[in-house]
Every structure is written in structure tokens, then in C-alpha cells.
Design an enzyme around this catalytic site. Sequence first.
Site, PDB file in Angstrom:
ATOM      1  N   HIS A 133       9.052   9.690 -10.296  1.00 50.88           N
ATOM      2  CA  HIS A 133       8.434  10.950  -9.707  1.00 50.88           C
ATOM      3  C   HIS A 133       9.406  12.276 -10.740  1.00 50.88           C
ATOM      4  O   HIS A 133       8.193  13.116 -10.271  1.00 50.88           O
ATOM      5  CB  HIS A 133       9.200  11.345  -8.655  1.00 50.88           C
ATOM      6  CG  HIS A 133      10.434  11.694  -8.588  1.00 50.88           C
ATOM      7  ND1 HIS A 133      11.403  11.000  -7.720  1.00 50.88           N
ATOM      8  CD2 HIS A 133      11.035  12.999  -8.026  1.00 50.88           C
ATOM      9  CE1 HIS A 133      12.702  12.071  -7.361  1.00 50.88           C
ATOM     10  NE2 HIS A 133      12.155  12.919  -7.713  1.00 50.88           N
ATOM     11  N   ASP A 163      10.857   3.980  -7.779  1.00 54.83           N
ATOM     12  CA  ASP A 163      11.363   5.329  -8.272  1.00 54.83           C
ATOM     13  C   ASP A 163      12.377   5.806  -9.674  1.00 54.83           C
ATOM     14  O   ASP A 163      13.400   6.830  -9.577  1.00 54.83           O
ATOM     15  CB  ASP A 163      11.729   5.793  -7.048  1.00 54.83           C
ATOM     16  CG  ASP A 163      11.575   7.754  -7.368  1.00 54.83           C
ATOM     17  OD1 ASP A 163      10.620   8.109  -8.744  1.00 54.83           O
ATOM     18  OD2 ASP A 163      11.921   8.390  -7.116  1.00 54.83           O
ATOM     19  N   SER A 236      17.003  15.818  -9.518  1.00 51.08           N
ATOM     20  CA  SER A 236      16.573  13.988  -8.962  1.00 51.08           C
ATOM     21  C   SER A 236      16.855  12.956 -11.163  1.00 51.08           C
ATOM     22  O   SER A 236      16.674  14.141 -12.108  1.00 51.08           O
ATOM     23  CB  SER A 236      15.187  14.564  -9.693  1.00 51.08           C
ATOM     24  OG  SER A 236      14.696  14.134  -7.723  1.00 51.08           O
TER      25      SER A 236
END
Length: 501
Positions: A133, A163, A236
Site C-alpha cells: 500500500h 500487502d 508503513s
Amino acid sequence: MKALTANRNWMFAIIGSACLVGAAVGVAQKDVSSDVPVAANATELSSIFRDVSKRVMPSIVSIETVSKTSQVSNQQMLPFGDDSPFKDLFENDPRFKDMLKQHQNQPRRAPRKMGTGSGFIINKSGLIMTNSHVVNGADVVKVTLNDGREFTASDIKTDPRSDVAVIKIDAPDLVAIPLGDSSKMEIGDWVLAIGNPFGIGMSVTNGIISAKSRGPGINDREDYLQTDAAINPGNSGGPLLNLRGEVIGINTAISSRSGGYDGVGFAIPVNMARWVSGQLIDHGMVKRSFLGVGIQPISNDLSKSFDIKVGQGAIITQVMEDSPADKAELKTGDIILNFAGKDVSGPRNLQGIVEQLSVGKSYTMELLRDGKRVQLQVTMQEMPKSFSVAKNESPLEDSSKGKQKTSVNDLKIEVQPLTKELANQLGYSDDVNGVVITSVEPGSAAEEAGLMKGMIIEKIGTTEVTTMDQFNLGLKEAKEKDRVLLLVRNHSGARFVVVQK
């Protein structure tokens, strides 16, 4: 940051930092029954944190992405808003009409959207692991090394199901970070999280493993490590490290009411990420095996009905036609205990075992069928790209044709035969068999068990239900029991429920 549901505050971790105090709190406390310290002193623990951070920092990168530009309508780019006091002047005064027309005819582009994240170098050749993402759909991916050098990434490969993503940069003198074994991490183990929170620069936080095998519903493939190490937007794709400086997870998401760190973060286990990244590097995509079954965990109620421990195995609720499970003659109600030499402890665990098996190879499955242990050979197939068990929901139509309702006093529900016409009205496929629930008495045990109007009952106990006679026979056989086991189906798939009598 992206909210995943309206009433659950799972938010994507374009995630990251804030110093978690307490690293040394209580570390040097003594056992109440002796003078022996229960752990290393604060200075020793601080030294470990410092050494690990210094050693791995050259391998951590910041990632900045730019999304693709797009044309926008001229109406959106007017030099005033609807509430502007100059709107009438521009629209009605002839002196400004030509200027406005010329302005409207000029093509405009929307501003480019910027995103930030983190990653870590896994190979000296320039391979970097991060979250899907973070980079998926980006026009440009800029990577900044810890020493300040900047590079544009190429060869971006992503796997949205897990992911996980792998990108590549062409740079000299890179330092790769070692990957650990996430299966060896236990609740309470110390961890460090590193990344670029809020774009302020590389930061290190500490915490512990709070839980394992979490599945908050963020991605298709989930078996998250939960940590209280502070992670925030920008973290992230950054690594979660053990105290040996090995990556044991990819920081991915947070549960937050504030939009930032609230003490609950999730990381993809590195064992899963290692396999996914290997597939991306070797094939450019992830080739997964599939079994072709719907499954559910063994709950407390189901454990009593099947005489098995809670959390042991996974029970089959559906077998897909022409799937590996179908060809191996697996049946609804079978409980998978062991597959390919690995014990099964629930749906996510089984899913993780299955998808990494070799396509075309046969594996031994041990299952519990009607109280007896059975072994079968299952030959794996590659998962279809469109693989899905769930169907769209559809309300029960109130049809007066062939209703044939029957009142079932023991369960406090009403059912009727499932004809092809009614199945189509309800949005089920023609091959679904059973009886359809047309009403459930409010406050009854059936309602408490989750039975609802429109559900299909496919099985009672061990009795397959395709007709009303079979349904009544199943109820008769369960009459002396204090609970009734049902296999029911809705548009999300099939599952077992237990109705207390």
C-alpha cells in the site's frame, strides 16, 4: 491514513513513531522472594537498543511516492467558488466573459498526491522490502538512504493480498539487513520499530510483542504480530526487529481512534513476507496453492458438539466443485487436524500452510470425520486469480408460490423447501440445497445463535438436508440432545452454528 470501517478504527499504517517510555521501567526490579534481579539492568538493556539501532540503521530507507496526474474538469478550476462575492461579476459582466471563457478552455491537471513510507534493504543488489500500500499505483517512487543519498526505484512488484512489495534501486555500497524467524517470537519479547514517522526522519521506538496471529480484517492474508512499539503514519513498510537486529515483521497497520499511535500496531510476520517476496522476485507475482474449501474455527460450542479441543483444527463448511478438496473427496463437517506435516490451529493457520505448498504436489491430510481419524492425499492446484467463496447479499423475497412453511417448535424457527425459483430470488446458485429459514422467533435460542431469515440450512447433525423430510428426520435424531448442530449458509458462505435447546 485510511479508515477501514465506520465503526472499527483500523487504520492503515502509513505508520510510525513516538518514544515509548518504560523500556527500563521495572527492568531492575527484584523478585519479592529473593534479592536476585529478575532481568538485566536498565543500562544493559539500553546498550542493546543502542547497538541494534546503530547496526541496522544503514539498511533502513525512507520512501516518498508521487501518484499519477489526471485531467480535471474546467468547472472545478474556476477562479472563484459558488459562494464567492465575485461570481455574478464574472458570469454577467460582458467585459469578463471572454476572459472567463479563455480560462475555462485551458486544460488543467490535478495536483500530484504525495505519500510517504519506509522500507529496508534485503539484498546488496538493491532489493528493498516494503508494504504494497506504500508503493502500489505510484507514478514515481523515490528512495532516500540513511546517509542522505536519493534514488528512483524501478521494477516495482506488489502483492496486495498480503500487502508486501519489493522494489529495486541501482546504488553502490548497500548494506542488507538480516531476516529472522517470526515463528520464534513469543508474547512479551522485546522489539524495536524503525521508520520515518510523519516524514520527520528516521526514528526508533521500542515495545514488546503484545499478541500473535491477529486478523483484524485489513488484508486477504493475515497472521499479524501485534506490538505496542510506537508506530505512526510514515512507518508503513519499516522493519520490526528482535534484539539480535533481525527483521521479524513489516510494520503495516494500527488500531487508532486518534489517527496516530494508540498502543496497538500490527506487523506482517517476516516468514510470510520472505515467501511472498521470493515469489515476487522469481515470478513477478505470487503463485499460491489453494484447497477450495470454506472453513471456520472450532469455537467453544462446536468443540462440545464434535468432542474436540477449542482452537484445534479447522472445520470444513463448504467444498468447492472441481477443487483439490473436491477431488480428494473432502466433505462438509470434516475437521482438518494436520496438513503437510503441520498441525492446524484455525483458518488463518491452515490458509498459511496451504498457500505455500507446491502446485502439482500431493500432501497428506489428517482429519476427523464422524469421530474417526482419516488420512487422505490432496494434490494442490494454483489458486485462480478470481478465487472467492463469498457472494453478494440479497434479501429474502416474500413469495406466496409454494410457501409450504412448517413450524419447528423446538428451534422456534419456520422453514420451507428451497426451490430453484426461490434460490434465484434469494441470490443463491442453483446447486445450493437445503431448506430456507422464513422466520426466527425473537429472543429465541435460534436468534441468539445467529439464525436469520433467508439463511439456508444444509445439515442437521450428521444428516444432509435437501428436503423437508430430511430436515424433520435430523430434528428427530437431535431431539434428546441439549443442543442442535446446524450447517447454515448465507451470502458470505457456510458455517456451523450450535442452537441450545
